[in-house]
Design an enzyme around this catalytic site. Structure first.
Site, PDB file in Angstrom:
ATOM      1  N   ALA A 126      -0.846 -52.932  28.684  1.00 15.66           N
ATOM      2  CA  ALA A 126      -1.664 -52.392  29.772  1.00 15.66           C
ATOM      3  C   ALA A 126      -1.452 -50.885  29.829  1.00 15.66           C
ATOM      4  CB  ALA A 126      -1.274 -53.039  31.099  1.00 15.66           C
ATOM      5  N   LYS A 127      -2.278 -50.203  30.572  1.00 11.55           N
ATOM      6  CA  LYS A 127      -2.089 -48.760  30.775  1.00 11.55           C
ATOM      7  C   LYS A 127      -2.893 -48.337  31.981  1.00 11.55           C
ATOM      8  CE  LYS A 127       0.119 -45.393  28.563  1.00 11.55           C
ATOM      9  NZ  LYS A 127       1.320 -45.487  27.727  1.00 11.55           N
TER      10      LYS A 127
END
Ligand code: NAD
Length: 437
Positions: A126-127
């Site tokens: 994720a980011k």
């Protein structure tokens, strides 16, 4: 990125190979997708899984109001992209930057999936990011923005869902605010919702230096493989932030000669080796590396092309492109930053026989220590720094060996080997779990 639809055409797999990526060379999403497609093709990944893994599972956009110090109200746009949660909760940093955009966050989220799989830790990818200029904001404004962003994402993050961490322009303080905001909503202290926290509120010893330490470990492995001696090995580093400065300090301590530091406002060069501890103290005091006396001031971009054994881009994306890759005079390219090299530059580096330690391996020390932090928070038992460093060394060394062996066995470069290894591991897990389709 093409919209995801039921009309997804599997033949796209042939449309974005590195050789054709030039016109979109500096789009990180295209750069990621080009390497993914190449690796997936070499793995003979079936079309269904190819479609599942090529696109992020979830993309969240928030527009967050923030009360500014002058009494006005500002609205900032933020993102959180969860590429895959097949192997565990999403994991990935949050970036504050005026340039951050959805394609960049998508790419960074995908890279996190591959990175966690390369080092074989139980996380997905994720980011996040917020479009803002943190250097022009007060601490109060940053705190309010961080807290509102966290509250907008409250259903989507959590120790078992998605665990943020620092990235460019975010730090231990940012993580403390996120942890506190999340905890207020949950009505209990939940330290394991983020990693990269201060040590006294659930952070891990050794986390701050871990990305730099990981770079040192894989550089040691590469130097041994290529038959160099660290004492006569010259290093140039781009970026003197968390990653670059810690890599520089640890490498200098080990005996490497750090001859150049390229920063956003110019470069420093000393062929006899920079005094990194003095530079570190100077930067702490002045806030910049400019004005440091015991070095020649040089052009930052030109510094990357000077002769050295190891070049470490540790700043941002798209620093090694088709424009300058041909001029590099390093033997090893150790990618401290995420996505510092474009897909078009990969071919040039291969022709030049530069030994590339790809980002999804080279800078994985940070997420590995984040994994240790998450484990310690959930255990409520905190490890000595030597335990963290030993475990980190074990994982980085064995991952380096896995990638190099994979590259040799499959006759591909190190980057494609790392992608193949990662995609294979994630695809294996998805097949085992089955697809709820
Ligand atoms: P940071 O904000 O602490 O430092 C970045 C440094 O690079 C700053 O000193 C900045 O002035 C400099 N910089 C920015 N653009 C530059 C340019 N064009 N030329 C030269 N210098 C430039 O960020 P960081 O945490 O050190 O992250 C650096 C890179 O490493 C990013 O790509 C990030 O995604 C990646 N990364 C960070 C971690 C981590 O643990 N912090 C882990 C893995 C990967």
């Amino acid at each position: 990125m093409k919209p995801v639809s039921s009309a997804l055409d599997p033949s796209q797999i042939h449309q974005s190979s590195p050789g054709q990526a030039n016109e979109h060379e500096v789009n990180p999403w295209e750069a990621q997708a080009a390497r993914f497609d190449l690796a997936a093709r070499k793995l003979n990944l079936d079309e269904g899984l190819w479609k599942v893994l090529r696109y992020p599972a979830r993309e969240i956009i928030v527009h967050i109001p923030v009360a500014m110090d002058d009494g006005s109200l500002e609205v900032f746009t933020g993102f959180r992209v969860q590429h895959s949660i097949a192997r565990g909760p999403g994991k990935g940093g949050i970036r504050y930057s005026p340039d951050v955009n959805l394609d960049e966050v998508r790419a960074l989220a995908s890279w996190m999936t591959w990175k966690c799989a390369v080092v074989n830790i139980p996380f997905g990818g994720a980011k996040g990011g917020i479009i803002c200029d943190p250097h022009k904001m007060s601490q109060g404004e940053l705190e309010r923005m961080t807290r509102r962003y966290t509250s907008e994402l409250i259903e989507f993050i959590g120790p078992e869902k998605d665990v943020p961490a620092p990235d460019m322009n975010t730090n231990e303080q940012t993580m403390a605010w996120i942890m506190d905001t999340y905890s207020m909503h949950m009505r209990q202290t939940v330290t394991s919702v983020v990693t990269g926290k201060p040590v006294n509120i659930g952070g891990s010893r050794g986390r701050r230096e871990a990305t730099g330490r990981g770079i040192l470990i894989v550089c040691n492995e590469a130097v041994a493989k290529l038959g160099f001696n660290p004492d006569s090995t010259r290093v140039i580093i781009q970026g003197f932030g968390n990653v670059g400065s810690n890599a520089a300090r640890l490498m200098a301590e080990t005996g490497y000669k750090i001859i150049g530091i390229a920063e956003v406002d110019g470069g420093l060069y000393n062929p006899n080796g920079l005094d990194i501890e003095a530079l570190w103290e100077f930067r702490q005091r002045i806030g910049s590396v400019q004005g440091f006396k015991e070095a020649e001031k040089v052009d930052a971009a030109e510094l990357l092309t000077r002769e050295c054994e190891i070049l470490i881009p540790a700043a941002t994306e798209n620093q090694i492109t088709s424009k300058n890759a041909g001029q590099l005079r390093c033997k090893i390219l150790a990618e401290g930053a995420n996505g510092p090299t474009t897909a078009a530059a990969d071919d040039i580096l291969s022709e030049k026989k530069i030994f590339v330690i790809p980002d999804i391996l080279c800078n994985a020390g940070g997420v590995t220590a984040s994994y240790f932090e998450w484990v310690q928070d959930r255990q409520g038992y905190f490890w000595k720094e030597s335990v963290v460093n030993d475990q980190l060394e074990h994982i980085m060394k064995s991952s380096f060996a896995d990638v190099v062996r994979y590259a040799e066995t499959h006759s591909v470069n190190n980057r494609i080997a790392a992608y193949m290894l990662a995609i294979d591991r994630v695809a294996y897990t998805i097949r085992q779990r089955g697809i709820y389709a």
